[in-house]
Design an enzyme around this catalytic site. Structure first.
Site, PDB file in Angstrom:
ATOM      1  N   GLU A   1      -3.183  -0.398  -8.194  1.00 40.76           N
ATOM      2  CA  GLU A   1      -4.133   0.668  -7.875  1.00 40.76           C
ATOM      3  C   GLU A   1      -3.375   1.988  -7.960  1.00 40.76           C
ATOM      4  O   GLU A   1      -2.212   2.060  -7.566  1.00 40.76           O
ATOM      5  CB  GLU A   1      -4.687   0.480  -6.458  1.00 40.76           C
ATOM      6  CG  GLU A   1      -5.543   1.665  -6.019  1.00 40.76           C
ATOM      7  CD  GLU A   1      -6.370   1.390  -4.773  1.00 40.76           C
ATOM      8  OE1 GLU A   1      -7.027   0.331  -4.722  1.00 40.76           O
ATOM      9  OE2 GLU A   1      -6.332   2.213  -3.856  1.00 40.76           O
TER      10      GLU A   1
ATOM     11  N   ASP B   1       0.821  -1.210   0.000  1.00 36.89           N
ATOM     12  CA  ASP B   1       0.000   0.000   0.000  1.00 36.89           C
ATOM     13  C   ASP B   1       0.860   1.267   0.000  1.00 36.89           C
ATOM     14  O   ASP B   1       1.903   1.323   0.646  1.00 36.89           O
ATOM     15  CB  ASP B   1      -0.896  -0.037   1.255  1.00 36.89           C
ATOM     16  CG  ASP B   1      -2.103   0.873   1.121  1.00 36.89           C
ATOM     17  OD1 ASP B   1      -2.327   1.438   0.044  1.00 36.89           O
ATOM     18  OD2 ASP B   1      -2.829   1.011   2.134  1.00 36.89           O
TER      19      ASP B   1
END
Ligand code: ZN
Length: 503
Positions: free
Chosen positions: A283, A171
């Site tokens: 992402e 992330d």
């Protein structure tokens, strides 16, 4: 015991009776599994002995724990990275995979103890899980490595007998150098955060400043020219389903000025991922910028990234309103609904890709809106909420330790809040002395209490981390049921079908 058929292949004859061993009666019931002639199980800790892996059958390459007595072929093995590497070769569902456009939830876990609770909640739904999810910043604060994050999650899903697809999210990667430790650990989902390259000043700048910014863009790295970009956008109206957006000169220069360098950075990160990895998902997240991503800017970002060859499964714009940590959405739901509807239409028109909700913990009021407008193509990221449920467990089971944590959090909030979007006032959080034991969990029902406890996790782990983890291990069943109840609430809105598809 689970006799696992190979996925998609029905056994033609009933399997032979599994081998048994008296020690396996102690195992976590859901962990017990037979696969290709060997039996695997996790045994709970029995202090001073930690949790152990028990294997009956093929024990090749598995290191033994010192308490192993070599009884009747049963191997007792420590939960080491090396032993887990052996298991990953044998039990394919222990390896994370790709989740595509399916509705997904990221279950960040700062302590590495929460996965069994996450599994219990997720398995009642159709939502696909990301059980390992940690940002570089969180790893720094928790002192954990990507390898530890993915290993802790994997032991947790083995404990609960999860054998469906799951993902692992590296992330908020900010530089190409951030990639390698996650790639080496086997992460499958990479969140590229170009936030440091977003020019927030462009958001409110006037035309002459925007012209300067436009001319100063890194055109060769954008593999573009001002004339070519103008030809693609200037004075054009683009449409996503019912929504139309018009690029006049100011809007184009503003979007390009604000996000141009970020586009270059995303493309550079994407190229680095392609060089390093075979299969992976990406992402793109611009959620941590100072100002919302307008629909027109979203259109610009997505169409430019496509031109630059980037492929992604989800995108996190900065939505309207405030996404503070560990508390519900702050802002007008009407505004959010309108914003989400347009972003979702753009994601379908230029993708399709999912829309991602970062800082998604406890945003209960917007989940149904996000689910409806994305038509289920949504990704929810949570992290801090599992830490808060850990604190709730401690408040219920070991009040004295919770009082120490609360006192420390109140004292450290002023420093620790700096890198977060939070607005709590620690003076409004009750002092430990003012609360009876039974009132301690109520701090977790209070806005200021939640934020103060949430953002001070680094300080708490530094000063009381060992005590906190020991407490959760002593009270693990309470922690799992507390987490399960809390995640049931998160998942309810994202579940496409009624529960019970899975056991
Ligand atoms: Zn984020």
């Amino acid at each position: 015991m689970n006799h696992k058929p190979r996925r998609g292949v029905e056994p033609t004859a009933p399997p032979p009776p599994p081998p048994t061993h008296p020690l396996l009666a102690r195992a976590y019931p859901s962990s017990l599994i037979e696969w290709e002639g060997s039996v695997y199980a996790l045994l709970p800790a029995a202090p001073p002995t930690p949790k152990l892996l028990a294997v009956l059958g093929d024990t090749t390459d598995l290191a033994r724990h010192e308490s192993d007595r070599c009884e009747k072929g049963l191997a007792l093995c420590p939960l080491t990275p090396e032993n887990l590497a052996v298991l990953r070769q044998r039990l394919p569902w222990l390896r994370p995979g790709l989740l595509g456009l399916h509705a997904a939830i990221g279950c960040g876990d700062r302590l590495g103890l929460a996965t069994p609770g996450h599994v219990r909640a997720v398995r009642k739904t159709t939502v696909l899980p990301i059980f390992a999810q940690q940002s570089v910043r969180e790893n720094v604060r928790t002192g954990r490595t990507p390898r530890q994050v993915i290993d802790d999650a994997t032991w947790g899903l083995l404990q609960e007998g999860w054998s469906e697809p799951w993902g692992a999210d590296a992330d908020h990667l900010k530089t190409p150098e951030d990639i390698e430790p996650f790639a080496a650990a086997g992460f499958t989902f990479y969140t590229i955060d170009p936030g440091a390259h977003v020019d927030n000043e462009a958001h409110g700048a006037d035309v002459s400043v925007l012209l300067d910014k436009w001319q100063a863009l890194p055109w060769s790295e954008l593999r573009d020219t001002p004339a070519a970009m103008e030809a693609r956008y200037l004075d054009r109206t683009v449409s996503a389903e019912a929504y139309e957006m018009h690029f006049d000169r100011t809007r184009l220069y503003r979007a390009a000025g604000k996000y141009g360098r970020a586009l270059v950075h995303v493309a550079r990160m994407y190229d680095a991922l392609q060089r390093r990895l075979g299969k992976f998902e990406v992402e793109v997240s611009v959620d941590e910028t100072d100002t919302p991503t307008s629909p027109l800017e979203h259109w610009f970002i997505a169409s430019e990234l496509r031109r630059l060859g980037v492929r992604w499964v989800s995108l996190a714009p900065r939505y309207v309103g405030r996404f503070e940590k560990g508390v519900d959405y702050i802002g007008s739901l009407t505004d959010f609904r309108r914003d989400m509807a347009i972003h979702a239409a753009i994601a379908r028109a230029l993708g399709p890709y999912k829309l991602s909700l970062h800082s998604g913990s406890d945003k209960f009021s917007i989940y149904p809106i996000a689910m409806r407008h994305t038509r289920g193509q949504v990704h929810l990221k949570t992290a801090g909420t599992s830490y808060l449920e850990a604190l709730r467990t401690v408040a219920l089971a070991e009040p004295l330790l919770f009082r120490q944590i609360l006192a420390l959090a109140r004292g450290r909030y002023g420093n620790d809040r700096v890198s977060y979007h939070v607005s709590a006032d620690s003076a409004r959080v009750p002092t430990p002395e003012s609360l009876a034991d039974a009132e301690l969990p109520s701090v977790l029902e209070q806005f200021d209490g939640r934020e103060v406890l949430h953002v001070t996790f680094g300080s708490v782990l530094e000063c009381l981390g060992a005590q906190l983890k020991a407490s959760l291990n002593r009270n693990e069943e309470l922690y799992y049921t507390t987490l399960e109840a809390h995640f049931d609430r998160h998942l309810a809105a994202f579940n496409a079908r009624p529960p019970s598809r899975r056991k």
